[in-house]
Design a protein around this motif. Structure first.
Motif, PDB file in Angstrom:
ATOM      1  N   THR A  44      30.011  -0.811  20.002  1.00 64.37           N
ATOM      2  CA  THR A  44      28.689  -0.444  20.499  1.00 64.37           C
ATOM      3  C   THR A  44      28.455  -0.987  21.903  1.00 64.37           C
ATOM      4  N   LEU A  45      27.842  -2.127  22.000  1.00 68.86           N
ATOM      5  CA  LEU A  45      27.474  -2.662  23.308  1.00 68.86           C
ATOM      6  C   LEU A  45      27.654  -4.174  23.308  1.00 68.86           C
ATOM      7  N   GLY A  46      27.470  -4.775  24.482  1.00 70.36           N
ATOM      8  CA  GLY A  46      27.706  -6.204  24.595  1.00 70.36           C
ATOM      9  C   GLY A  46      26.675  -6.901  25.454  1.00 70.36           C
ATOM     10  N   LEU A  47      27.056  -8.039  25.968  1.00 73.87           N
ATOM     11  CA  LEU A  47      26.134  -8.915  26.686  1.00 73.87           C
ATOM     12  C   LEU A  47      25.478  -8.258  27.899  1.00 73.87           C
ATOM     13  N   PRO A  48      26.179  -7.475  28.722  1.00 72.92           N
ATOM     14  CA  PRO A  48      25.506  -6.863  29.883  1.00 72.92           C
ATOM     15  C   PRO A  48      24.345  -5.957  29.494  1.00 72.92           C
ATOM     16  N   VAL A  49      24.488  -5.195  28.409  1.00 69.41           N
ATOM     17  CA  VAL A  49      23.392  -4.319  27.974  1.00 69.41           C
ATOM     18  C   VAL A  49      22.231  -5.149  27.454  1.00 69.41           C
ATOM     19  N   VAL A  50      22.530  -6.205  26.727  1.00 71.55           N
ATOM     20  CA  VAL A  50      21.467  -7.096  26.244  1.00 71.55           C
ATOM     21  C   VAL A  50      20.714  -7.696  27.419  1.00 71.55           C
ATOM     22  N   GLU A  51      21.421  -8.117  28.435  1.00 75.92           N
ATOM     23  CA  GLU A  51      20.766  -8.686  29.625  1.00 75.92           C
ATOM     24  C   GLU A  51      19.862  -7.653  30.293  1.00 75.92           C
ATOM     25  N   SER A  52      20.297  -6.404  30.333  1.00 75.49           N
ATOM     26  CA  SER A  52      19.469  -5.345  30.912  1.00 75.49           C
ATOM     27  C   SER A  52      18.240  -5.079  30.055  1.00 75.49           C
ATOM     28  N   LEU A  53      18.410  -5.075  28.739  1.00 73.11           N
ATOM     29  CA  LEU A  53      17.282  -4.854  27.837  1.00 73.11           C
ATOM     30  C   LEU A  53      16.231  -5.946  27.980  1.00 73.11           C
ATOM     31  N   LEU A  54      16.680  -7.159  28.174  1.00 67.85           N
ATOM     32  CA  LEU A  54      15.751  -8.275  28.324  1.00 67.85           C
ATOM     33  C   LEU A  54      14.856  -8.107  29.551  1.00 67.85           C
ATOM     34  N   LYS A  55      15.349  -7.391  30.546  1.00 68.87           N
ATOM     35  CA  LYS A  55      14.551  -7.124  31.743  1.00 68.87           C
ATOM     36  C   LYS A  55      13.597  -5.953  31.543  1.00 68.87           C
ATOM     37  N   ALA A  56      13.872  -5.131  30.512  1.00 63.02           N
ATOM     38  CA  ALA A  56      13.112  -3.894  30.323  1.00 63.02           C
ATOM     39  C   ALA A  56      12.002  -4.008  29.294  1.00 63.02           C
ATOM     40  N   THR A  57      11.939  -5.131  28.575  1.00 64.12           N
ATOM     41  CA  THR A  57      10.945  -5.243  27.501  1.00 64.12           C
ATOM     42  C   THR A  57      10.475  -6.672  27.335  1.00 64.12           C
ATOM     43  N   ASP A  58       9.255  -6.816  26.844  1.00 65.65           N
ATOM     44  CA  ASP A  58       8.732  -8.133  26.472  1.00 65.65           C
ATOM     45  C   ASP A  58       8.926  -8.401  24.982  1.00 65.65           C
ATOM     46  N   THR A  59       9.371  -7.409  24.231  1.00 61.83           N
ATOM     47  CA  THR A  59       9.635  -7.596  22.809  1.00 61.83           C
ATOM     48  C   THR A  59      10.883  -8.455  22.656  1.00 61.83           C
ATOM     49  N   PRO A  60      10.838  -9.492  21.836  1.00 63.59           N
ATOM     50  CA  PRO A  60      12.019 -10.350  21.686  1.00 63.59           C
ATOM     51  C   PRO A  60      13.201  -9.589  21.098  1.00 63.59           C
ATOM     52  N   ILE A  61      14.389  -9.971  21.554  1.00 66.39           N
ATOM     53  CA  ILE A  61      15.628  -9.314  21.143  1.00 66.39           C
ATOM     54  C   ILE A  61      16.275 -10.087  19.998  1.00 66.39           C
ATOM     55  N   ASP A  62      16.621  -9.337  18.970  1.00 61.61           N
ATOM     56  CA  ASP A  62      17.245  -9.857  17.756  1.00 61.61           C
ATOM     57  C   ASP A  62      18.693  -9.391  17.769  1.00 61.61           C
ATOM     58  N   CYS A  63      19.612 -10.251  18.213  1.00 65.33           N
ATOM     59  CA  CYS A  63      21.014  -9.866  18.377  1.00 65.33           C
ATOM     60  C   CYS A  63      21.801 -10.154  17.102  1.00 65.33           C
ATOM     61  N   HIS A  64      22.413  -9.120  16.577  1.00 69.81           N
ATOM     62  CA  HIS A  64      23.223  -9.212  15.362  1.00 69.81           C
ATOM     63  C   HIS A  64      24.678  -9.020  15.772  1.00 69.81           C
ATOM     64  N   LEU A  65      25.442 -10.108  15.762  1.00 69.38           N
ATOM     65  CA  LEU A  65      26.812 -10.077  16.256  1.00 69.38           C
ATOM     66  C   LEU A  65      27.786  -9.751  15.128  1.00 69.38           C
ATOM     67  N   MET A  66      28.232  -8.509  15.089  1.00 65.13           N
ATOM     68  CA  MET A  66      29.264  -8.084  14.142  1.00 65.13           C
ATOM     69  C   MET A  66      30.587  -8.053  14.893  1.00 65.13           C
ATOM     70  N   ILE A  67      31.065  -9.264  15.194  1.00 59.81           N
ATOM     71  CA  ILE A  67      32.229  -9.413  16.068  1.00 59.81           C
ATOM     72  C   ILE A  67      33.144 -10.512  15.544  1.00 59.81           C
ATOM     73  N   GLU A  68      34.408 -10.434  15.951  1.00 63.08           N
ATOM     74  CA  GLU A  68      35.319 -11.537  15.730  1.00 63.08           C
ATOM     75  C   GLU A  68      34.996 -12.658  16.721  1.00 63.08           C
ATOM     76  N   ASP A  69      35.297 -13.863  16.337  1.00 62.89           N
ATOM     77  CA  ASP A  69      35.120 -15.046  17.190  1.00 62.89           C
ATOM     78  C   ASP A  69      33.683 -15.235  17.679  1.00 62.89           C
ATOM     79  N   PRO A  70      32.691 -15.185  16.776  1.00 63.49           N
ATOM     80  CA  PRO A  70      31.315 -15.441  17.213  1.00 63.49           C
ATOM     81  C   PRO A  70      31.121 -16.861  17.722  1.00 63.49           C
ATOM     82  N   ASP A  71      32.008 -17.785  17.317  1.00 63.11           N
ATOM     83  CA  ASP A  71      31.907 -19.155  17.819  1.00 63.11           C
ATOM     84  C   ASP A  71      32.002 -19.166  19.352  1.00 63.11           C
TER      85      ASP A  71
END
Length: 223
Positions: A44-71
């Motif tokens: 799907t998408l990653g950190l750059p899109v999340v960073e862009s979304l954070l600039k586009a909305t005041d609604t808090p972002i709920d990130c669900h990481l379905m990824i390997e190596d979340p550590d």
């Protein structure tokens, strides 16, 4: 205890993402599914899109990481400004350390379990998390049918949370709609991820309000 609705942008039109986000300004959160085509069979998408979304909305972002190596990757999402970052039990190697890093970066720490993963082995981690996410579909794709088999686990999770002081939010994700949200709320969930039920509606904002009203009516947590 308040009911919270978190529309999943996985069901939004990615070509009009800023507009789609604005269309649900009455939501409590925006649920962002980060998939890497390794932990789940989708990309799907990653950190750059999340960073862009954070600039586009005041609604808090709920990130669900379905990824390997979340550590490795989870702290960066918190540092970027996500309000909540959720990692999967099935992928994380050092859960206590990673959950604490998420919190120390200023985000709420979330811990997710797939449908077949039992909740009881993770009871001792409840003090390290702010939200427990129970998947009500197999992770990877939107639009799947709701798995009723998870509802007993939702009830058991609510009991464990209550035994530990009741401060952990209990989120369900997958197949949540007007026909299933009441069952989830009755079982003890209080945060609801909804994708197609919101973005597939003619009026996404009205769909958010309708889902919230249904959950509030069914929830035993609201006096």
């Amino acid at each position: 205890m308040a009911v919270q609705i978190s529309p999943s942008i996985l069901s939004a039109d990615f070509a009009r993402l800023a507009e789609e986000v604005a269309a649900v300004g009455n939501a409590d959160w925006l649920h962002v599914d980060v998939m890497d085509n390794h932990f789940v069979p989708n990309l799907t998408l990653g950190l750059p899109v999340v960073e862009s979304l954070l600039k586009a909305t005041d609604t808090p972002i709920d990130c669900h990481l379905m990824i390997e190596d979340p550590d490795r990757w989870a702290p960066a999402y918190a540092e970027a400004g996500a309000g909540s970052v959720t990692i999967h039990a099935e992928a994380v190697k050092a859960p206590v350390r990673t959950l604490r890093q998420i919190r120390s970066a200023g985000a709420r720490s979330g811990f997710a379990l797939n449908p077949a993963t039992p909740v009881e082995p993770y009871e001792d981690l409840l003090g390290e998390i702010d939200m427990l996410l129970l998947m009500t579909v197999e992770p990877g794709f939107g639009g799947q049918p709701f798995l009723d088999v998870v509802l007993p686990k939702v009830r058991r999770a609510r009991s464990l949370i209550a035994a530990h002081g009741g401060q952990v939010w209990l989120q369900v994700d997958g197949g949540v709609s007007a026909s299933t949200i009441e069952r989830c709320a009755e079982a003890g969930a209080d945060v609801f991820v909804a994708g197609n039920a919101v973005y597939g509606a003619d009026d996404p904002a009205r769909a958010v309000d309708h889902l919230r009203a249904l959950a509030e009516k069914a929830s035993p947590l609201i006096a």
